[in-house]
Design a protein around this motif. Sequence first.
Motif, PDB file in Angstrom:
ATOM      1  N   ALA A  37      50.066  60.562  28.386  1.00  0.00           N
ATOM      2  CA  ALA A  37      50.841  60.277  27.181  1.00  0.00           C
ATOM      3  C   ALA A  37      50.790  58.788  26.839  1.00  0.00           C
ATOM      4  N   LEU A  38      50.962  57.923  27.816  1.00  0.00           N
ATOM      5  CA  LEU A  38      50.943  56.477  27.582  1.00  0.00           C
ATOM      6  C   LEU A  38      49.581  56.028  27.055  1.00  0.00           C
ATOM      7  N   TYR A  39      48.513  56.481  27.698  1.00  0.00           N
ATOM      8  CA  TYR A  39      47.169  56.074  27.279  1.00  0.00           C
ATOM      9  C   TYR A  39      46.827  56.639  25.904  1.00  0.00           C
ATOM     10  N   THR A  40      47.287  57.842  25.604  1.00  0.00           N
ATOM     11  CA  THR A  40      47.041  58.437  24.287  1.00  0.00           C
ATOM     12  C   THR A  40      47.765  57.657  23.194  1.00  0.00           C
ATOM     13  N   LEU A  41      49.021  57.288  23.447  1.00  0.00           N
ATOM     14  CA  LEU A  41      49.767  56.482  22.470  1.00  0.00           C
ATOM     15  C   LEU A  41      49.074  55.145  22.219  1.00  0.00           C
ATOM     16  N   CYS A  42      48.622  54.505  23.283  1.00  0.00           N
ATOM     17  CA  CYS A  42      47.929  53.219  23.129  1.00  0.00           C
ATOM     18  C   CYS A  42      46.616  53.394  22.381  1.00  0.00           C
ATOM     19  N   PHE A  43      45.922  54.478  22.628  1.00  0.00           N
ATOM     20  CA  PHE A  43      44.657  54.745  21.942  1.00  0.00           C
ATOM     21  C   PHE A  43      44.866  54.927  20.448  1.00  0.00           C
ATOM     22  N   TYR A  44      45.816  55.769  20.076  1.00  0.00           N
ATOM     23  CA  TYR A  44      46.026  56.067  18.662  1.00  0.00           C
ATOM     24  C   TYR A  44      46.841  55.011  17.930  1.00  0.00           C
ATOM     25  N   GLY A  45      47.767  54.356  18.613  1.00  0.00           N
ATOM     26  CA  GLY A  45      48.652  53.432  17.922  1.00  0.00           C
ATOM     27  C   GLY A  45      48.410  51.973  18.195  1.00  0.00           C
ATOM     28  N   GLY A  46      47.508  51.688  19.089  1.00  0.00           N
ATOM     29  CA  GLY A  46      47.331  50.301  19.479  1.00  0.00           C
ATOM     30  C   GLY A  46      45.913  49.812  19.301  1.00  0.00           C
ATOM     31  N   SER A  47      45.602  48.855  20.123  1.00  0.00           N
ATOM     32  CA  SER A  47      44.274  48.256  20.088  1.00  0.00           C
ATOM     33  C   SER A  47      43.731  48.228  21.514  1.00  0.00           C
ATOM     34  N   GLU A  48      42.779  47.362  21.772  1.00  0.00           N
ATOM     35  CA  GLU A  48      42.237  47.272  23.130  1.00  0.00           C
ATOM     36  C   GLU A  48      43.296  46.761  24.104  1.00  0.00           C
ATOM     37  N   ASP A  49      44.112  45.809  23.673  1.00  0.00           N
ATOM     38  CA  ASP A  49      45.195  45.274  24.502  1.00  0.00           C
ATOM     39  C   ASP A  49      46.527  45.757  23.966  1.00  0.00           C
ATOM     40  N   ASN A  50      47.304  46.412  24.825  1.00  0.00           N
ATOM     41  CA  ASN A  50      48.597  46.980  24.443  1.00  0.00           C
ATOM     42  C   ASN A  50      49.645  46.509  25.443  1.00  0.00           C
ATOM     43  N   TYR A  51      50.451  45.538  25.049  1.00  0.00           N
ATOM     44  CA  TYR A  51      51.446  44.965  25.954  1.00  0.00           C
ATOM     45  C   TYR A  51      52.733  45.773  25.872  1.00  0.00           C
ATOM     46  N   VAL A  52      53.113  46.368  27.000  1.00  0.00           N
ATOM     47  CA  VAL A  52      54.301  47.218  27.061  1.00  0.00           C
ATOM     48  C   VAL A  52      55.086  46.900  28.325  1.00  0.00           C
ATOM     49  N   GLU A  53      56.322  47.366  28.359  1.00  0.00           N
ATOM     50  CA  GLU A  53      57.135  47.271  29.565  1.00  0.00           C
ATOM     51  C   GLU A  53      57.298  48.670  30.125  1.00  0.00           C
ATOM     52  N   VAL A  54      56.961  48.830  31.383  1.00  0.00           N
ATOM     53  CA  VAL A  54      57.115  50.101  32.088  1.00  0.00           C
ATOM     54  C   VAL A  54      58.136  49.837  33.182  1.00  0.00           C
ATOM     55  N   GLY A  55      59.362  50.294  32.941  1.00  0.00           N
ATOM     56  CA  GLY A  55      60.446  49.942  33.852  1.00  0.00           C
ATOM     57  C   GLY A  55      60.605  48.425  33.828  1.00  0.00           C
ATOM     58  N   PRO A  56      60.677  47.784  35.002  1.00  0.00           N
ATOM     59  CA  PRO A  56      60.844  46.335  35.041  1.00  0.00           C
ATOM     60  C   PRO A  56      59.528  45.562  34.944  1.00  0.00           C
ATOM     61  N   TYR A  57      58.409  46.250  34.731  1.00  0.00           N
ATOM     62  CA  TYR A  57      57.095  45.607  34.779  1.00  0.00           C
ATOM     63  C   TYR A  57      56.497  45.413  33.396  1.00  0.00           C
ATOM     64  N   ALA A  58      55.982  44.216  33.160  1.00  0.00           N
ATOM     65  CA  ALA A  58      55.222  43.937  31.945  1.00  0.00           C
ATOM     66  C   ALA A  58      53.759  44.234  32.262  1.00  0.00           C
ATOM     67  N   ILE A  61      48.148  47.668  28.770  1.00  0.00           N
ATOM     68  CA  ILE A  61      47.356  48.891  28.874  1.00  0.00           C
ATOM     69  C   ILE A  61      46.050  48.602  28.148  1.00  0.00           C
ATOM     70  N   LYS A  62      45.013  48.404  28.937  1.00  0.00           N
ATOM     71  CA  LYS A  62      43.683  48.129  28.396  1.00  0.00           C
ATOM     72  C   LYS A  62      43.086  49.464  27.998  1.00  0.00           C
ATOM     73  N   CYS A  63      42.704  49.591  26.740  1.00  0.00           N
ATOM     74  CA  CYS A  63      42.230  50.875  26.218  1.00  0.00           C
ATOM     75  C   CYS A  63      40.921  50.657  25.471  1.00  0.00           C
ATOM     76  N   TYR A  64      39.834  51.132  26.066  1.00  0.00           N
ATOM     77  CA  TYR A  64      38.525  51.011  25.444  1.00  0.00           C
ATOM     78  C   TYR A  64      38.179  52.300  24.706  1.00  0.00           C
ATOM     79  N   HIS A  65      37.682  52.155  23.500  1.00  0.00           N
ATOM     80  CA  HIS A  65      37.258  53.307  22.707  1.00  0.00           C
ATOM     81  C   HIS A  65      35.815  53.664  23.035  1.00  0.00           C
ATOM     82  N   HIS A  66      35.525  54.936  23.016  1.00  0.00           N
ATOM     83  CA  HIS A  66      34.164  55.445  23.154  1.00  0.00           C
ATOM     84  C   HIS A  66      33.858  56.128  21.834  1.00  0.00           C
TER      85      HIS A  66
END
Length: 80
Positions: A37-58, A61-66
């Motif tokens: 779910a996280l990678y799909t959201l970044c793929f469709y709604g983001g770019s190659e670099d997607n800065y998010v917070e997952v719990g206490p961690y910054a 999510i690096k997402c490369y398109h094919h």
Amino acid sequence: QQPDAHSQCLSIQFTWNGVKKPVSTTFVGVSPEFEVALYTLCFYGGSEDNYVEVGPYAVNIKCYHHGRDRIGSAFPIVQD
């Protein structure tokens, strides 16, 4: 560095089809559904670099398109 009880994201090294990948990262203790779910959201709604917070961690999510409509690769990078 060895993981401990509080590690949520690990850097790893592995060989795939005879080719050594020097570094990759993976979440620990999350469900496959969460990662997909996280990678799909970044793929469709983001770019190659997607800065998010997952719990206490910054994380980035690096997402490369094919091509235009396929995920080539997606993985977390812990931000310092």
